[in-house]
Design an enzyme around this catalytic site. Structure first.
Site, short mmCIF file in Angstrom:
data_model
loop_
_atom_site.label_atom_id
_atom_site.label_comp_id
_atom_site.label_asym_id
_atom_site.label_seq_id
_atom_site.Cartn_x
_atom_site.Cartn_y
_atom_site.Cartn_z
CE LYS A 1 -2.10 -2.19 3.30
NZ LYS A 1 -2.74 -2.62 4.34
CE LYS B 1 -6.59 -1.90 2.87
NZ LYS B 1 -7.04 -2.90 4.02
N1 HSE Z 1 -5.01 -4.84 8.33
C1 HSE Z 1 -5.62 -5.04 7.11
C2 HSE Z 1 -7.20 -5.21 7.23
C3 HSE Z 1 -4.99 -6.27 6.06
O1 HSE Z 1 -7.43 -5.77 8.45
O2 HSE Z 1 -7.78 -5.27 6.22
C4 HSE Z 1 -5.45 -6.00 4.53
O3 HSE Z 1 -4.78 -4.99 4.09
#
Ligand code: HSE
Length: 343
Positions: A127, A226
């Site tokens: 990311k 994201k």
């Molecule tokens: N830590 C992230 C989640 C992992 O819980 O979605 C995936 O990006």
């Protein structure tokens, strides 16, 4: 049959899930897509580095990494750093799954630059570089006539990026709304069933959903990363994590969860991007949704995304947001996209 030579930078859960898929799907890939993949090099931070001109055996790599060190597998060179490997390996594609740093995006961004400079396409599930440096890295790839693919950065192998970037692009995306973090959705789901916040977080860590520092999950930063990736990849927004109004779930109590339930609602951590008068507004915040809302019924570690479009109305995709094989599958999708576009 077109064969692609792969260099794997990082060989943790994602790289291993991908190697397993290469073994399991080998015949189907040849039959359905007319291509095959040979891992020629693997470099890791703590488990060694191996290269073989004629290719490494993926099962031997998986067995070796389980025992702690790769260097015993049948190969031509051991011990190359990532930089040495990128300079010396004969490879078509770098598969970059090294650790995520959402503050500096290093060392992954440097690896990606070097791979592109050396003529390799790139698939990354990381990311950091995509959230912080997408425009620059995609520009470099474009200049070199190469592909930079990053399906696994959002919702693991569930094709959330391809849906927005390819299939729905022409429909005119005006809004994106999603449950983009599995850890927080898992915690909220367990709290509704009576578990405490602390216990639910502990289980999410044990199940491997959470980031190394789970503050990134519960404070909303992972979801914000994201949101930035989607805004920049799909809408050329040019935003940074600091531009996303971010709030996590740390202030949601069991009493808040119960009150929502009594009212026929559910708390969800929602990442949102809206195009308002040509400007992009991005946020991550806990929201109480009616249980009639499609995103309200996405439970546990599952993720979901709704694209609102001018031509197609709302299109919602629900699926895994994390996991070894699930994120490994995103790499396979990237490689097939490279095969279609550049093969
Ligand atoms: N830590 C992230 C989640 C992992 O819980 O979605 C995936 O990006």
């Amino acid at each position: 049959m077109k064969n692609y030579r792969l260099l794997l930078v990082g060989f943790g859960n994602v790289g291993q899930g991908f190697a397993q898929l290469l073994i399991d799907r080998k015949d189907a890939l040849a039959a359905d897509f007319g291509c095959s993949f040979t891992i020629v090099g693997v470099t890791t931070r703590s488990r060694g580095s191996v290269y073989a001109t004629d290719g490494l055996d993926p099962q031997a790599l998986l067995d070796a990494v389980q025992s702690g060190i790769l260097n015993g597998v049948d190969c031509d060179h051991t011990g190359w750093s990532v930089e040495d490997m990128l300079a010396n390996a004969e490879a078509d594609i770098m598969v970059e799954t090294s650790y995520t740093n959402l503050e500096t995006a290093e060392p992954a961004s440097s690896y990606i630059r070097q791979a592109l400079q050396n003529g390799m396409h790139v698939s990354t599930a990381n990311k950091g570089p995509v959230a912080l440096n997408y425009a620059e890295l995609a520009g470099l790839a474009n200049e070199k006539g190469l592909q930079l693919q990053a399906e696994g950065t959002v919702m693991s192998g569930t094709p959330a990026v391809a849906l927005g970037l390819d299939q729905l692009k022409a429909a005119g995306v005006t809004q994106v709304k999603g449950i983009l973090n599995g850890t927080t959705n898992y915690i909220l789901t367990q709290m509704e069933d009576g578990m405490s916040y602390a216990d639910a977080l502990k289980v999410a860590q044990d199940l491997g959903y959470a980031e190394a520092d789970p503050a990134g999950d519960v404070e909303g930063h992972d979801a914000a990363g994201k949101v930035v990736i989607l805004a920049n990849m799909l809408l050329n927004a040019g935003i940074k994590p600091a531009d996303v109004a971010t709030d996590g779930i740390t202030n949601i109590s069991s009493a808040d969860v119960d009150a929502a339930k009594a009212a026929g609602e559910r708390w969800k951590l929602i990442g949102a991007i809206e195009v308002v008068d040509g400007a992009i507004k991005a946020s991550v915040s806990p929201q109480r949704l009616s249980t009639a809302h499609p995103l309200a019924n996405v439970m546990g570690a599952t993720n979901a995304i709704t694209y609102t479009t001018e031509a197609m109305g709302d299109v919602t995709l629900i699926g895994a947001g994390a996991g070894r094989v699930e994120t490994g599958y995103s790499i396979l999708q990237d490689l097939l996209a490279i095969h279609r576009l550049a093969g």
